[in-house]
Motif scaffolding. Sequence first.
Motif, mmCIF file in Angstrom:
data_model
loop_
_atom_site.group_PDB
_atom_site.id
_atom_site.type_symbol
_atom_site.label_atom_id
_atom_site.label_comp_id
_atom_site.label_asym_id
_atom_site.label_seq_id
_atom_site.Cartn_x
_atom_site.Cartn_y
_atom_site.Cartn_z
ATOM 1 N N LYS A 31 26.911 45.513 37.259
ATOM 2 C CA LYS A 31 27.509 45.807 38.562
ATOM 3 C C LYS A 31 28.944 45.297 38.545
ATOM 4 O O LYS A 31 29.179 44.112 38.256
ATOM 5 N N PHE A 32 29.895 46.196 38.841
ATOM 6 C CA PHE A 32 31.305 45.846 38.754
ATOM 7 C C PHE A 32 32.000 46.126 40.081
ATOM 8 O O PHE A 32 31.585 47.013 40.844
ATOM 9 N N SER A 33 33.074 45.388 40.308
ATOM 10 C CA SER A 33 34.019 45.771 41.357
ATOM 11 C C SER A 33 34.948 46.846 40.785
ATOM 12 O O SER A 33 34.863 47.189 39.597
ATOM 13 N N ARG A 34 35.843 47.358 41.600
ATOM 14 C CA ARG A 34 36.724 48.436 41.124
ATOM 15 C C ARG A 34 37.627 47.959 39.985
ATOM 16 O O ARG A 34 37.769 48.637 38.959
ATOM 17 N N SER A 35 38.239 46.817 40.152
ATOM 18 C CA SER A 35 39.120 46.315 39.098
ATOM 19 C C SER A 35 38.332 45.963 37.839
ATOM 20 O O SER A 35 38.795 46.213 36.711
ATOM 21 N N GLN A 36 37.150 45.389 38.002
ATOM 22 C CA GLN A 36 36.319 45.066 36.843
ATOM 23 C C GLN A 36 35.869 46.316 36.102
ATOM 24 O O GLN A 36 35.791 46.329 34.872
#
Length: 341
Positions: A31-36
């Motif tokens: 699970k990632f954020s947008r930047s990740q």
Amino acid sequence: MNSVTLGIDLGKRWFHVVGCDGGGRVLLREKFSRSQLLQFMAQHQPCLVGIETCCGSQYLARKFQGFGHEVRLLPAQYVKPFVKSQKNDFNDAQAIAEAVRLPTMRFVPLKTEEQMDVQALHRARERVLQQRLALTNQIRGLLLDRGIEIAQGFYALRTTLPALLEDDDSGLTPMLRDLGRMLLDMWNRTEATIDQMNNRITCMSRDSELCRRLQTIPGIGVLLSTAIVSAVGDASAFRRARDLAAWVGLVPQQHTTRGKPRLLCITKRGNGYLRRLFVQGARALWVWKDKHPNDPVQRWLLQLAERRHIHIAICALANKLVRIAWAVMRSGIEFQHRYHI
């Protein structure tokens, strides 16, 4: 171990990624954020990436392509049968990873930024048109509550309402007269916005050689030509003309059983805005059918109208216009008026 296939379930803030190897075994669940996510995709070795079409999918697909990945966009209705057990974000991502590997899967073509700009302009114009209609109906309803009837249409509102608001004997209260002026000012600003958008679309059609070629087809004007180019580009994603007509939703719905073919009404699948413009263009040809009796398209339409209901004939003509548009886009030449249907 790096994955061969990645399925990404998009969200506003969080993105769920499932990676599979060549045999379909799950190797990655993150699970990632947008930047990740952008950092992860930039560091991952080039692979096949599947994304479900939604808001923001075109932008991310172009970004991932810049990282060297092969990106494919899948319609949501084709992904749903692959979801197992309960529906959650990781199961959706795994279903995308499985569906994107199928050789028979149908994908959504990626659009350029120019296509997205034209499409955004069309969508904004459609929204402003709805706002103008809603504002017109509200003004007519408020006046009808005071016993004042204004004829339907924008011309009657444009010419009658200003004089009515200035007339002291109209029977309107001062508050309603002030409210009417505010609504009329909003209506005029909406009209000006629509004119600006129409001018911008006209300029875009003049600058596009493909739009100019499409406008040589009877029934296709500035709006429809720019809408076609923004939606399908040069139509290279469609192998046959019928494929484009089926994508627009202007082919008969099939219900065949026991080897007996049965055709129903049109499917109405795909781009509803584009389908409506094609039908309106076909209806315009029907309105002007007496002006060009020797035109092959008009002659074909009149012969069909003698055997079928006029609405069926107009939809059939819209289907034919879609196929002609595909031929013009793929051939690179203008529409030839001297031909036989």
